[in-house]
Enzyme design. Structure first.
Site, PDB file in Angstrom:
ATOM      1  CB  THR A 155      49.805  31.401   5.865  1.00 41.84           C
ATOM      2  OG1 THR A 155      51.332  31.148   5.507  1.00 41.84           O
ATOM      3  CG2 THR A 155      48.980  30.301   5.488  1.00 41.84           C
ATOM      4  CG  ASP A 178      56.716  37.452  14.242  1.00 43.50           C
ATOM      5  OD1 ASP A 178      57.649  36.898  14.848  1.00 43.50           O
ATOM      6  OD2 ASP A 178      56.473  37.579  13.204  1.00 43.50           O
TER       7      ASP A 178
HETATM    8  O1  F6P Z   1      57.678  35.811  11.219  1.00 44.03           O
HETATM    9  C1  F6P Z   1      58.361  35.021  12.019  1.00 44.03           C
HETATM   10  C2  F6P Z   1      59.731  35.545  11.733  1.00 44.03           C
HETATM   11  O2  F6P Z   1      60.772  34.375  12.630  1.00 44.03           O
HETATM   12  C3  F6P Z   1      60.265  36.941  12.038  1.00 44.03           C
HETATM   13  O3  F6P Z   1      60.144  37.154  13.681  1.00 44.03           O
HETATM   14  C4  F6P Z   1      61.155  37.324  11.454  1.00 44.03           C
HETATM   15  O4  F6P Z   1      61.361  38.607  11.343  1.00 44.03           O
HETATM   16  C5  F6P Z   1      61.232  36.551  10.193  1.00 44.03           C
HETATM   17  O5  F6P Z   1      60.345  35.567  10.313  1.00 44.03           O
HETATM   18  C6  F6P Z   1      62.667  35.959   9.846  1.00 44.03           C
HETATM   19  O6  F6P Z   1      62.425  35.341   8.704  1.00 44.03           O
HETATM   20  P1  F6P Z   1      63.441  34.302   7.842  1.00 44.03           P
HETATM   21  O7  F6P Z   1      63.245  33.117   8.658  1.00 44.03           O
HETATM   22  O8  F6P Z   1      63.050  34.476   6.517  1.00 44.03           O
HETATM   23  O9  F6P Z   1      64.745  34.989   8.164  1.00 44.03           O
END
Ligand code: F6P
Length: 365
Positions: A121, A143
């Site tokens: 973002t 994260d």
């Molecule tokens: O960036 C946040 C996060 O939860 C990461 O820790 C993880 O790798 C990713 O997003 C998972 O993304 P999605 O919700 O698209 O599976």
């Protein structure tokens, strides 16, 4: 709040959701209304900006949402205006839709845009800012990998989930004399594994920044047994990798800013442990439980402070800036500084030093 020419503010939540987003939306909308500004909630992140989907937010829309997880506006990690996926004859083509985003900003008559999101973002915010949109960024992500802020909201809530899960797994691992490998999120940074593992008393933490040795992991588990501990908890970040090896991925999604989908390391680690130590091993993947549910009190407070500070920046006409936590104070930094590099766990990170001091192994020594 200083007097301002800013009258109409757009707000959106971009990327993966996390606890605290609604608290920011509330933290922006209430003071904005009290100071005569109107707030326009853009639906589903940048997708709504490109496609022209938004609705006005009133105090009654944000009342009672402080403790609610997710986002009342919806979010998406596939709506990057500069990397817009279009399906043509069964294939995905990437096109630039940033002009549509700018057009809607102008059609709606917005004076500023508050974008709540993580790394992806903020990259988009930086580019929109260069196109002339008055952007203010608010950093979120479980994260905690955004440079220029000590913390992002959402991280504390995710750490709470990990810590609680480890507490629960502790009792069952101990009853059955098992090794339990817990996979946590975090992408290329080990903050969730480090802080969650530390809070939940993990015996081994595997982090992307510290490639691990298989032998060190086996030694730790077997040495614990000699000390009378017939079980072990391993907290592994989804991006962790063995020395000389790579990260384990589930696939790719080219519609996203970062197409890599991580996942599967816990299963891999558990199999190797079982084979080489002959100890019964189980796997728990915490996945999106780390992103769901109510924010912790700490995240509610941080999100509210971030929101209220963002609207103050808008009123003062300070654009191209990201709200940031520095020590115990809320400050603002250039968005371009926030995205210059990722914030990773370092060898001198105090939590890492403390974890090693209490005997937690990182598979490196
Ligand atoms: O960036 C946040 C996060 O939860 C990461 O820790 C993880 O790798 C990713 O997003 C998972 O993304 P999605 O919700 O698209 O599976």
């Amino acid at each position: 709040m200083a007097r301002t020419k800013v009258r109409k503010i757009g707000i959106l939540t971009g990327g993966g959701d996390c606890p605290g987003l609604n608290a920011v939306i509330r933290g922006v909308t209430k003071p904005a209304q009290d100071n005569g500004m109107s707030v326009f909630g853009i639906i589903d992140g940048f997708e709504g900006l490109v496609e022209g989907r938004a609705r006005e937010l009133k105090n009654e829309d944000v009342s009672g949402i402080l403790a609610r997880g997710g986002t009342i506006l919806g979010s998406s990690n596939k709506g990057d205006p500069f990397h817009w996926p279009v399906e043509k004859e069964g294939k995905i083509e990437i096109v630039d839709k940033s002009n549509a985003a700018l057009r809607n900003y102008e059609i709606w008559g917005l004076d500023a845009l508050i974008a709540i999101g993580g790394d992806g973002t903020m990259h988009i915010c930086n580019k929109l800012s260069q196109m002339g949109i008055n952007v203010i960024g608010v950093p979120k992500t479980i994260d905690n990998d955004l440079e220029a802020t000590d913390l992002t909201f959402g991280h504390d809530s995710a750490v709470y989930v990990v810590s609680e899960a480890l507490d629960r797994l502790h009792t069952t691992a101990s009853s059955h004399h098992r090794v339990i490998v817990v996979e946590v999120m975090g992408r290329y940074a080990g903050w969730i594994a480090l802080n969650g593992g530390l809070a939940g008393g993990a015996d081994i933490i595997l982090s992307p920044e510290i490639p691990f040795s298989w032998e060190k992991i086996y030694d730790k588990i077997l040495n614990r047994e000699i000390m009378g501990k017939k079980f072990s908890l391993v907290c592994v970040a989804e991006g962790a990798k063995p020395m000389g090896g790579g990260m384990i991925t589930k696939g790719e999604d080219i519609k996203r800013h970062d197409p890599v989908q991580l996942g599967g390391i816990a299963e891999y680690v558990a199999k190797k442990i079982e084979k080489n130590t002959k100890r019964e091993t189980r796997v728990t993947v915490l996945g999106h439980t780390q992103r769901g549910g109510s924010p912790t009190p700490y995240d509610r407070i941080l999100s509210t402070k971030f929101g209220a500070f963002a609207i103050q920046l808008a009123a003062e006409g300070k654009f191209g800036r990201m709200v940031a936590l520095k020590g115990s104070e809320i400050k603002n930094v250039k968005i371009e500084d926030a995205i210059a590099r990722q914030k990773l766990v370092k060898h001198d990170t105090q939590a890492l030093i403390a974890a090693k001091a209490v005997g937690i192994s990182f598979g490196d020594s």
